[in-house]
Enzyme design. Structure first.
Site, PDB file in Angstrom:
ATOM      1  CB  VAL A 242      -0.971   0.001   1.198  1.00 43.81           C
ATOM      2  CG1 VAL A 242      -2.103  -0.979   0.963  1.00 43.81           C
ATOM      3  CG2 VAL A 242      -0.278  -0.377   2.497  1.00 43.81           C
ATOM      4  CB  CYS A 246       6.480  10.100  -2.804  1.00 48.56           C
ATOM      5  SG  CYS A 246       7.984  11.109  -2.690  1.00 48.56           S
ATOM      6  CG  ASP A 328       1.236  10.496   8.388  1.00 51.72           C
ATOM      7  OD1 ASP A 328       0.214  10.523   7.694  1.00 51.72           O
ATOM      8  OD2 ASP A 328       2.163   9.696   8.206  1.00 51.72           O
ATOM      9  NE  ARG A 330       1.366   8.844   5.300  1.00 50.68           N
ATOM     10  CZ  ARG A 330       2.467   8.095   5.334  1.00 50.68           C
ATOM     11  NH1 ARG A 330       2.823   7.413   4.266  1.00 50.68           N
ATOM     12  NH2 ARG A 330       3.201   8.032   6.418  1.00 50.68           N
ATOM     13  CE  LYS A 357       1.719   3.256   3.817  1.00 49.13           C
ATOM     14  NZ  LYS A 357       2.786   3.228   2.812  1.00 49.13           N
TER      15      LYS A 357
HETATM   16 ZN   LIG Z   1       9.018  10.086  -0.937  1.00 52.23          ZN
END
Ligand SMILES: [Zn+2]
Length: 418
Positions: A242, A246, A328, A330, A357
């Site tokens: 996953v 970037c 973060d 995400r 994750k």
């Molecule tokens: Zn990166």
């Protein structure tokens, strides 16, 4: 704090004629699509739509400009002839129930088929599309040349090219389910969404009868190596990475992080698993710069490299928090929805060091057998700051723990060396 529930009639202020609205019923999580009903996020069918926001995520802004310029026909309805999936994805157990999948529409790839009868009357659009592709990468070619992968004419077409099935997802949020996933009150979530998008979606406040929201954010792409029909069948091994977008590394090969090497290593593991009779899945989430965006990301790079003492693992997360307010954004809690949709119940090889994750995946009821870290020889020299900081923060690693003294050492390149 809960928000007041206004009657839909209040919308008459902004959209005259929107009295007596009758949203088409949508029972989130219903097993039969006839009971579930379609998601209608139309910008023209005000009377019957049952979702806030619109299709195509952030790209809807370009559509608005195209409309303003007269290049997009007002009231356009797409001709979806022959656009159906090239691979059959039948319903999975995880599609049923209001809380297992809350961020995509499980019927999104079949929307114009299972709700065919309603297409004439309503503007129903797919939110998932499925096609096939050949992908060619120099890292795959290297793996073949070094004998790690073999050309079998099935998974691997030639030394650098693999066959795959790819699936694009648009987000469809069931707001009560999203709120439940994060343990917050739904009214509070709706108000925050309304305010932090600069009031872009007033219906988050005024139409509390609508539970579905198509957020203006990037989607997800899944690449499947091997036969997709094997997904969810525990007789076949499954490899998975996953990956959060970037662009600087994934596409342009920037050496400040491990993103592209880890991604291509994940693809190699997926191909290898498929060649051994299993199936491999790369799930690619458009959450650039830990979902902080690329402008923020580059500001952090500058702050890291200009700080007193140089760029070092010790302050890696702190410099991000100083600029972005958080380390973060995400929200891996939503990530497993894609894996649940695919029917994955066990991942034999999870190509990731991230605890966030891993914990999200196992928290969704998916078993993880083995975690695979990026091989040391694939880490670019300037990326050691990132990888050391992550290991020190508890990311999965089979290597020795970093000492405090090691984390203080400047390891990143300074600007003078650019
Ligand atoms: Zn990166």
């Amino acid at each position: 704090m809960p928000v007041a529930c206004h009657a839909p009639l209040t919308l008459g202020c902004s959209h005259p004629g929107q009295f007596n609205v009758h949203p088409v019923p949508c029972v989130w999580g219903a097993a039969d699509p006839k009971d579930r009903g379609p998601v209608i996020a139309s910008t023209t069918d005000f009377m019957n739509k049952n979702a806030i926001g619109t299709h195509n995520g952030a790209y809807s802004t370009y559509r608005a400009v195209a409309l303003a310029c007269g290049r997009y026909p007002a009231g356009f309805k797409p001709d979806l002839t022959n656009t159906q999936p090239v691979v059959h994805f039948p319903p999975r157990a995880g599609w049923t129930g209001a809380s297992r999948i809350v961020s995509i529409d499980p019927w999104g790839h079949l929307a114009h088929m299972v709700f065919k009868d309603q297409l004439v009357k309503h503007d129903i659009r797919p939110t998932i599309s499925i096609t096939k592709a050949h992908i060619s990468l120099k890292e795959i070619e290297e793996a073949t040349l070094k004998g790690r992968l073999v050309v079998d004419g099935e998974v691997m077409r030639n030394a650098s090219t693999a066959n795959c099935t790819k699936i694009a997802f648009e987000h469809v949020w069931h707001l009560p389910g999203i709120a439940q996933r994060f343990g917050v009150e739904v009214g509070h979530l709706r108000r925050c969404l309304f305010e932090e998008t600069g009031g872009m979606f007033p219906e988050l406040i005024t139409r509390t009868d609508l539970d579905i929201f198509l957020p203006p954010i990037g989607g997800v792409t899944v690449y499947i190596f091997g036969d997709p029909a094997k997904l969810g069948n525990k007789a076949f091994p499954c490899a998975c990475r996953v990956h959060d977008e970037c662009n600087g590394s994934d596409v342009f090969g920037s050496d400040i992080c491990t993103c592209r090497p880890y991604l291509t290593h994940g693809i190699e593991v997926c191909i290898e698993t498929a060649q051994k009779g299993g199936v491999g899945v790369i799930a690619y989430y458009r959450k650039e710069g830990r979902a902080l965006g690329e402008v923020t990301k580059f500001l952090v790079y500058n702050a890291r490299k200009r700080q007193e003492g140089g760029d070092r693992a010790e302050t890696y997360f702190l410099r991000t928090e100083c600029v972005a307010g958080v380390q973060d954004m995400r929200f891996q809690e939503l990530m497993p929805d894609i894996l649940v949709w695919l029917g994955i119940e066990r991942i034999d090889k999870l190509v990731s060091m991230s605890d966030m994750k891993h914990d999200a995946i196992t928290g969704a009821g998916i078993e993880v057998v083995e975690r695979i870290q990026i091989p040391d020889d694939m880490i670019p020299s300037d990326a050691h700051v990132e990888i050391d900081a992550k290991k020190a923060a508890g990311y999965f690693s089979t290597g020795p723990a970093m000492t405090e003294e090691e984390l203080k050492q400047a390891k990143g390149r300074g600007f003078e060396k650019y």
